[in-house]
Scaffold this motif. Structure first.
Motif, PDB file in Angstrom:
ATOM      1  N   LEU A   2      32.437  30.898  49.165  1.00 21.76           N
ATOM      2  CA  LEU A   2      32.811  31.743  50.301  1.00 21.76           C
ATOM      3  C   LEU A   2      32.523  33.222  50.014  1.00 21.76           C
ATOM      4  N   ASP A   3      31.745  33.489  48.968  1.00 22.14           N
ATOM      5  CA  ASP A   3      31.411  34.859  48.545  1.00 22.14           C
ATOM      6  C   ASP A   3      32.649  35.682  48.224  1.00 22.14           C
ATOM      7  N   LEU A   4      33.632  35.059  47.573  1.00 20.98           N
ATOM      8  CA  LEU A   4      34.852  35.744  47.163  1.00 20.98           C
ATOM      9  C   LEU A   4      34.899  35.831  45.646  1.00 20.98           C
ATOM     10  N   LYS A   5      35.309  36.983  45.126  1.00 20.27           N
ATOM     11  CA  LYS A   5      35.510  37.135  43.692  1.00 20.27           C
ATOM     12  C   LYS A   5      37.006  36.963  43.417  1.00 20.27           C
ATOM     13  N   ILE A   6      37.327  36.213  42.357  1.00 22.56           N
ATOM     14  CA  ILE A   6      38.731  36.006  42.003  1.00 22.56           C
ATOM     15  C   ILE A   6      39.441  37.337  41.808  1.00 22.56           C
ATOM     16  N   GLU A   7      38.750  38.290  41.182  1.00 26.64           N
ATOM     17  CA  GLU A   7      39.332  39.607  40.937  1.00 26.64           C
ATOM     18  C   GLU A   7      39.745  40.280  42.252  1.00 26.64           C
ATOM     19  N   ASN A   8      38.888  40.219  43.265  1.00 27.64           N
ATOM     20  CA  ASN A   8      39.206  40.843  44.550  1.00 27.64           C
ATOM     21  C   ASN A   8      40.339  40.116  45.268  1.00 27.64           C
ATOM     22  N   VAL A   9      40.318  38.790  45.199  1.00 30.20           N
ATOM     23  CA  VAL A   9      41.389  38.014  45.830  1.00 30.20           C
ATOM     24  C   VAL A   9      42.718  38.361  45.183  1.00 30.20           C
ATOM     25  N   ALA A  10      42.745  38.406  43.840  1.00 30.12           N
ATOM     26  CA  ALA A  10      43.977  38.737  43.123  1.00 30.12           C
ATOM     27  C   ALA A  10      44.445  40.151  43.469  1.00 30.12           C
ATOM     28  N   ARG A  11      43.516  41.112  43.473  1.00 26.22           N
ATOM     29  CA  ARG A  11      43.885  42.493  43.793  1.00 26.22           C
ATOM     30  C   ARG A  11      44.427  42.601  45.215  1.00 26.22           C
ATOM     31  N   ASN A  12      43.771  41.930  46.168  1.00 21.32           N
ATOM     32  CA  ASN A  12      44.244  41.971  47.557  1.00 21.32           C
ATOM     33  C   ASN A  12      45.622  41.340  47.695  1.00 21.32           C
ATOM     34  N   ASN A  13      45.884  40.253  46.965  1.00 22.57           N
ATOM     35  CA  ASN A  13      47.205  39.627  47.023  1.00 22.57           C
ATOM     36  C   ASN A  13      48.277  40.536  46.429  1.00 22.57           C
ATOM     37  N   ILE A  14      47.961  41.197  45.326  1.00 24.16           N
ATOM     38  CA  ILE A  14      48.917  42.132  44.727  1.00 24.16           C
ATOM     39  C   ILE A  14      49.191  43.284  45.684  1.00 24.16           C
ATOM     40  N   ASP A  15      48.147  43.836  46.293  1.00 25.18           N
ATOM     41  CA  ASP A  15      48.323  44.920  47.268  1.00 25.18           C
ATOM     42  C   ASP A  15      49.185  44.472  48.441  1.00 25.18           C
ATOM     43  N   LYS A  16      48.961  43.250  48.913  1.00 27.48           N
ATOM     44  CA  LYS A  16      49.742  42.729  50.040  1.00 27.48           C
ATOM     45  C   LYS A  16      51.212  42.586  49.651  1.00 27.48           C
ATOM     46  N   ILE A  17      51.471  42.043  48.471  1.00 28.60           N
ATOM     47  CA  ILE A  17      52.854  41.875  48.012  1.00 28.60           C
ATOM     48  C   ILE A  17      53.531  43.231  47.874  1.00 28.60           C
ATOM     49  N   LEU A  18      52.848  44.195  47.245  1.00 27.70           N
ATOM     50  CA  LEU A  18      53.432  45.522  47.057  1.00 27.70           C
ATOM     51  C   LEU A  18      53.671  46.230  48.386  1.00 27.70           C
TER      52      LEU A  18
END
Length: 134
Positions: free
Chosen positions: A57-73
């Protein structure tokens, strides 16, 4: 290895879900009891099962993790949080929800379905359409 684009390859997502479910069922004690090489192998399998559908899906694990952390924060209250009074503070004490509400969830299995009953000392959840016994 050729990657398929898009979610038209659901079997990879099923493998990822299965692997996550298996991991969730492993106790912490058994993880600590296993060998370091077993830890590495297990982590490698999980990362592979996560990376393949992400890459398709052209997703990098690093970006997914960073976006999830940003969303949680972004959902966590900051230093200048202002708490509003409870919605029922103007009501008499016996009509107010308790400040702390402890919940106990009990699964009940019937031949037709699995459901959850939530008993609580002062509040009777899930009986709004049934007459009370008083």
């Amino acid at each position: 290895m050729k990657m398929r684009k898009g979610p038209e390859h659901p079997c990879q997502l099923a493998r990822l879900a299965n692997r996550a479910g298996v991991l969730a069922g492993v106790s912490l004690a058994s993880i600590h009891a296993s060998s370091p090489s077993s830890h590495s192998l297990n982590l490698g399998f999980h990362l592979t099962e996560l990376a393949i559908p992400g890459a398709s899906l052209d997703l990098k694990i690093e970006n997914v993790a960073r976006n999830n952390i940003d969303k949680i924060l972004s959902r966590w209250p900051g230093d200048k949080t202002v708490y509003l009074p409870p919605f029922d503070f103007v009501r008499p004490d016996h009509e107010q929800f308790p400040a702390k509400l402890a919940m106990e969830f009990n699964e009940r299995d019937t031949p037709r379905r699995l459901y959850c009953a939530e008993p609580e000392a002062r509040v009777h959840w899930g009986r709004l359409n049934e007459p009370d016994d008083y």
